[in-house]
Structure formats: C-alpha cells, structure tokens
Write a protein that holds these residues in place. Structure first.
Motif, PDB file in Angstrom:
ATOM      1  N   PHE A  33       0.493  -1.404  -0.002  1.00 14.37           N
ATOM      2  CA  PHE A  33      -0.297   0.305   0.084  1.00 14.37           C
ATOM      3  C   PHE A  33       0.900   1.129  -0.286  1.00 14.37           C
ATOM      4  O   PHE A  33       0.626   2.731  -0.893  1.00 14.37           O
ATOM      5  CB  PHE A  33      -0.949  -0.408   0.828  1.00 14.37           C
ATOM      6  CG  PHE A  33      -1.923  -0.938   0.901  1.00 14.37           C
ATOM      7  CD1 PHE A  33      -3.493  -0.413  -0.394  1.00 14.37           C
ATOM      8  CD2 PHE A  33      -2.476  -2.502   0.988  1.00 14.37           C
ATOM      9  CE1 PHE A  33      -4.680  -0.870  -0.780  1.00 14.37           C
ATOM     10  CE2 PHE A  33      -3.570  -3.035   0.737  1.00 14.37           C
ATOM     11  CZ  PHE A  33      -4.196  -2.585   0.248  1.00 14.37           C
ATOM     12  N   ASN A  34       2.066   1.440   0.495  1.00 17.52           N
ATOM     13  CA  ASN A  34       2.975   2.823   0.238  1.00 17.52           C
ATOM     14  C   ASN A  34       2.977   2.816  -0.889  1.00 17.52           C
ATOM     15  O   ASN A  34       3.586   4.417  -1.547  1.00 17.52           O
ATOM     16  CB  ASN A  34       4.873   2.236   1.414  1.00 17.52           C
ATOM     17  CG  ASN A  34       3.623   2.111   3.358  1.00 17.52           C
ATOM     18  OD1 ASN A  34       2.710   2.460   3.524  1.00 17.52           O
ATOM     19  ND2 ASN A  34       4.511   1.890   3.525  1.00 17.52           N
ATOM     20  N   VAL A  35       4.057   1.516  -1.605  1.00 16.15           N
ATOM     21  CA  VAL A  35       4.068   1.539  -2.684  1.00 16.15           C
ATOM     22  C   VAL A  35       2.376   2.277  -4.182  1.00 16.15           C
ATOM     23  O   VAL A  35       2.888   3.180  -4.733  1.00 16.15           O
ATOM     24  CB  VAL A  35       4.609   0.650  -3.722  1.00 16.15           C
ATOM     25  CG1 VAL A  35       4.116  -0.067  -5.539  1.00 16.15           C
ATOM     26  CG2 VAL A  35       5.523  -0.243  -2.897  1.00 16.15           C
ATOM     27  N   LEU A  36       1.833   1.317  -3.607  1.00 16.57           N
ATOM     28  CA  LEU A  36       0.637   2.252  -4.462  1.00 16.57           C
ATOM     29  C   LEU A  36       0.395   3.217  -4.532  1.00 16.57           C
ATOM     30  O   LEU A  36      -0.645   4.229  -5.484  1.00 16.57           O
ATOM     31  CB  LEU A  36      -0.710   1.090  -4.023  1.00 16.57           C
ATOM     32  CG  LEU A  36      -1.245  -0.451  -4.331  1.00 16.57           C
ATOM     33  CD1 LEU A  36      -2.477  -0.880  -3.901  1.00 16.57           C
ATOM     34  CD2 LEU A  36      -0.962   0.000  -5.725  1.00 16.57           C
ATOM     35  N   GLN A  37       0.857   4.173  -3.546  1.00 17.27           N
ATOM     36  CA  GLN A  37       0.505   4.904  -2.929  1.00 17.27           C
ATOM     37  C   GLN A  37       0.912   6.108  -4.286  1.00 17.27           C
ATOM     38  O   GLN A  37       1.107   7.549  -4.494  1.00 17.27           O
ATOM     39  CB  GLN A  37       1.037   5.877  -2.129  1.00 17.27           C
ATOM     40  CG  GLN A  37       0.230   5.650  -0.428  1.00 17.27           C
ATOM     41  CD  GLN A  37       0.493   6.177   0.569  1.00 17.27           C
ATOM     42  OE1 GLN A  37       1.894   6.918   0.785  1.00 17.27           O
ATOM     43  NE2 GLN A  37       0.004   5.528   1.812  1.00 17.27           N
ATOM     44  N   GLN A  38       1.993   5.535  -4.452  1.00 16.10           N
ATOM     45  CA  GLN A  38       2.917   6.730  -6.124  1.00 16.10           C
ATOM     46  C   GLN A  38       1.970   6.128  -7.345  1.00 16.10           C
ATOM     47  O   GLN A  38       2.325   6.704  -8.537  1.00 16.10           O
ATOM     48  CB  GLN A  38       4.470   5.513  -6.101  1.00 16.10           C
ATOM     49  CG  GLN A  38       5.308   5.650  -5.113  1.00 16.10           C
ATOM     50  CD  GLN A  38       6.453   4.708  -5.080  1.00 16.10           C
ATOM     51  OE1 GLN A  38       7.072   4.340  -6.501  1.00 16.10           O
ATOM     52  NE2 GLN A  38       7.212   3.934  -4.096  1.00 16.10           N
ATOM     53  N   TYR A  39       1.004   4.902  -6.962  1.00 17.50           N
ATOM     54  CA  TYR A  39       0.313   5.321  -9.005  1.00 17.50           C
ATOM     55  C   TYR A  39      -1.062   5.214  -8.300  1.00 17.50           C
ATOM     56  O   TYR A  39      -1.832   6.516  -9.361  1.00 17.50           O
ATOM     57  CB  TYR A  39       0.403   3.692  -8.987  1.00 17.50           C
ATOM     58  CG  TYR A  39       1.571   3.273  -9.141  1.00 17.50           C
ATOM     59  CD1 TYR A  39       1.697   3.004 -10.619  1.00 17.50           C
ATOM     60  CD2 TYR A  39       2.566   2.183  -8.319  1.00 17.50           C
ATOM     61  CE1 TYR A  39       2.943   2.104 -11.392  1.00 17.50           C
ATOM     62  CE2 TYR A  39       3.528   1.429  -8.923  1.00 17.50           C
ATOM     63  CZ  TYR A  39       4.068   1.636 -10.004  1.00 17.50           C
ATOM     64  OH  TYR A  39       5.086   0.859 -10.725  1.00 17.50           O
ATOM     65  N   LEU A  40      -1.291   5.384  -7.204  1.00 20.34           N
ATOM     66  CA  LEU A  40      -3.098   5.576  -7.234  1.00 20.34           C
ATOM     67  C   LEU A  40      -3.374   6.135  -6.173  1.00 20.34           C
ATOM     68  O   LEU A  40      -2.825   6.214  -4.770  1.00 20.34           O
ATOM     69  CB  LEU A  40      -3.801   4.316  -7.531  1.00 20.34           C
ATOM     70  CG  LEU A  40      -3.818   3.474  -8.704  1.00 20.34           C
ATOM     71  CD1 LEU A  40      -4.406   2.296  -8.279  1.00 20.34           C
ATOM     72  CD2 LEU A  40      -5.022   4.524  -9.681  1.00 20.34           C
ATOM     73  N   PHE A 164       3.877  -4.223 -18.427  1.00 18.99           N
ATOM     74  CA  PHE A 164       4.470  -3.752 -16.603  1.00 18.99           C
ATOM     75  C   PHE A 164       5.463  -2.762 -16.352  1.00 18.99           C
ATOM     76  O   PHE A 164       5.970  -2.837 -17.186  1.00 18.99           O
ATOM     77  CB  PHE A 164       5.966  -5.260 -16.614  1.00 18.99           C
ATOM     78  CG  PHE A 164       6.321  -5.592 -15.560  1.00 18.99           C
ATOM     79  CD1 PHE A 164       6.033  -6.560 -14.543  1.00 18.99           C
ATOM     80  CD2 PHE A 164       7.659  -5.022 -15.386  1.00 18.99           C
ATOM     81  CE1 PHE A 164       6.770  -6.805 -13.431  1.00 18.99           C
ATOM     82  CE2 PHE A 164       8.765  -5.243 -14.277  1.00 18.99           C
ATOM     83  CZ  PHE A 164       8.204  -6.350 -13.538  1.00 18.99           C
ATOM     84  N   SER A 165       5.277  -2.900 -14.708  1.00 22.97           N
ATOM     85  CA  SER A 165       6.259  -1.618 -14.024  1.00 22.97           C
ATOM     86  C   SER A 165       7.431  -1.888 -13.547  1.00 22.97           C
ATOM     87  O   SER A 165       7.904  -1.270 -13.240  1.00 22.97           O
ATOM     88  CB  SER A 165       5.443  -0.265 -13.943  1.00 22.97           C
ATOM     89  OG  SER A 165       5.296   0.211 -12.907  1.00 22.97           O
ATOM     90  N   GLU A 166       6.707  -2.512 -12.350  1.00 26.95           N
ATOM     91  CA  GLU A 166       7.917  -3.179 -11.274  1.00 26.95           C
ATOM     92  C   GLU A 166       7.449  -4.630 -10.598  1.00 26.95           C
ATOM     93  O   GLU A 166       6.201  -4.952 -10.318  1.00 26.95           O
ATOM     94  CB  GLU A 166       8.198  -1.751 -10.343  1.00 26.95           C
ATOM     95  CG  GLU A 166       6.947  -1.697  -9.913  1.00 26.95           C
ATOM     96  CD  GLU A 166       7.580  -0.685  -8.634  1.00 26.95           C
ATOM     97  OE1 GLU A 166       8.401  -0.286  -8.059  1.00 26.95           O
ATOM     98  OE2 GLU A 166       6.672   0.524  -8.703  1.00 26.95           O
ATOM     99  N   ARG A 167       8.725  -5.006  -9.935  1.00 24.57           N
ATOM    100  CA  ARG A 167       8.479  -5.701  -8.939  1.00 24.57           C
ATOM    101  C   ARG A 167       9.176  -5.699  -8.040  1.00 24.57           C
ATOM    102  O   ARG A 167      10.274  -4.910  -7.438  1.00 24.57           O
ATOM    103  CB  ARG A 167       9.271  -7.038  -9.398  1.00 24.57           C
ATOM    104  CG  ARG A 167       9.086  -7.704  -9.093  1.00 24.57           C
ATOM    105  CD  ARG A 167      10.213  -9.544  -9.461  1.00 24.57           C
ATOM    106  NE  ARG A 167       9.996 -10.392  -8.703  1.00 24.57           N
ATOM    107  CZ  ARG A 167       9.938 -12.387  -8.985  1.00 24.57           C
ATOM    108  NH1 ARG A 167      10.062 -12.034 -10.710  1.00 24.57           N
ATOM    109  NH2 ARG A 167      10.032 -12.729  -8.662  1.00 24.57           N
ATOM    110  N   ARG A 168       8.177  -6.008  -6.903  1.00 23.92           N
ATOM    111  CA  ARG A 168       8.915  -5.813  -5.277  1.00 23.92           C
ATOM    112  C   ARG A 168       9.194  -6.525  -4.770  1.00 23.92           C
ATOM    113  O   ARG A 168       7.691  -7.984  -4.634  1.00 23.92           O
ATOM    114  CB  ARG A 168       7.753  -4.702  -4.275  1.00 23.92           C
ATOM    115  CG  ARG A 168       7.914  -3.067  -5.192  1.00 23.92           C
ATOM    116  CD  ARG A 168       9.259  -2.471  -4.958  1.00 23.92           C
ATOM    117  NE  ARG A 168       8.920  -1.305  -5.813  1.00 23.92           N
ATOM    118  CZ  ARG A 168       9.135  -0.555  -4.377  1.00 23.92           C
ATOM    119  NH1 ARG A 168       9.042   0.075  -3.271  1.00 23.92           N
ATOM    120  NH2 ARG A 168       8.830   0.546  -5.011  1.00 23.92           N
TER     121      ARG A 168
END
Length: 194
Positions: A33-40, A164-168
C-alpha cells in the motif's frame, strides 16, 4: 486478520481455523500500500480483489477509501466469512462478495464493469498464474490509467509484458505491478499544417 490502514485501522477479525488460505502478511501488505500511493489515490476508486481468500486486501481497500470493492472468492466458506465481516462493518453497499471462479469471470467480463485497481493473490500452486496478467489485460476489466497487482512465487517473471511496471519483493512475497497507461496524445506539431 488485521486492517492496517484507513478508517478501520487496527480492526481485527478472527479467521476460522478451518480456512485453507495464505493471507498476505501484514508486512507485505503495508509495503504494497505504500508503493501503491505512487500510482493511485485510492479515495473514491473502484477495486476488484481476485482470489480474495479471507478478504484482507478487499477490506484494506475499503478502509483506505475505495468507493466500491468487489471481492471474488470461489470457496463458499471463505465468501461467507467475508460477507459476515462486511455486515459487521455495515459496508454492504460498498463491498460486494461474489462466489465465483476467477477464470470463468475473466472469460465473461468483456464489456462489463471496469476497475481502477485490480489485485490478484492466487494459490501459489496454481499453474495458470503465468497467464493472469495477460488475461486481465485482455479482459478489459482494468480501466485506462489503472493498476493491476499480482502476488506470486519468486519463479515468475512478468517483465516482458508491455504494461509491466515493476516488481517488489518482501521476504517470500513477490508483487508484480502493472500500469495501464493513458494513450499518448498526438503531438500538437504533427496535427498542424506545414
């Protein structure tokens, strides 16, 4: 099971011991959810949670402001549990639980509802994991500008796919993130007459 952010932060729900599910760890969920903040910005968005299991991600999305969440879970016992949590929260209008097979749903989805965010956490032993990102793309379920995330074992590599954007990676949890970009607008210069 614990909701880690948003309006229901710290709410806990007891998952039946009989459940055969592998819920996303709190550590991985928080980082996702921290990463998703960069997208949406999830506030007011629509979301689809495939292979919902305990409903952990669907409830997290609801808690963080999604206006409509659909949780798809094939197992009756799991779907009933998610529905009971939704009733307890009084969120029946915002979170819909469908007891259905994900692949049948994807096959019949064309022309239906679209979502800003789609999450899939399939069973790790499922052989069709490799096909999921392309199936999502082809289904038309993901709105332009939307994001799709699949949780998967380490052996899968989706980096060759066009969206594809990235892998975490968080411990043994792998998330591949896909972003369906807006089509690039034609440059003004090319539209002008010489």
């Amino acid at each position: 099971m614990r909701i880690i952010g948003g309006k229901y932060k710290r709410r806990r729900f007891d998952v039946p011991k009989s459940f055969n599910a592998r819920p996303t760890t709190d550590f991985a969920k928080e980082n996702l959810f921290n990463v998703l903040q960069q997208y949406l910005d999830l506030e007011g968005l629509t979301a689809l949670d495939l292979f919902s299991g305990t409903g952990s991600i669907a409830l997290e999305l609801l808690s963080r402001g999604c206006s409509r969440v659909v949780a798809l879970e094939q197992r009756r016992e799991h779907a009933l549990f998610i529905r009971s949590v939704v009733r307890e929260l009084g969120e029946e209008r915002s979170l819909q639980v469908l007891q259905a097979d994900v692949f049948r749903y994807l096959a019949t989805a064309k022309g239906g509802a679209q979502y800003d965010f789609i999450f899939a956490d399939p069973p790790y032993k499922l052989s069709e994991i490799a096909t999921l990102p392309q199936l999502i793309h082809d289904s038309g379920l993901l709105r332009t500008g939307g994001v799709f995330v699949v949780e998967h074992p380490a052996q899968y590599d989706f980096s060759a796919l066009s969206y594809f954007s990235e892998r975490r990676v968080y411990g043994s949890v792998n998330f591949s993130i896909f972003a369906l970009e807006e089509p690039e607008e034609a440059e003004e210069d090319s539209a002008e007459e010489p």
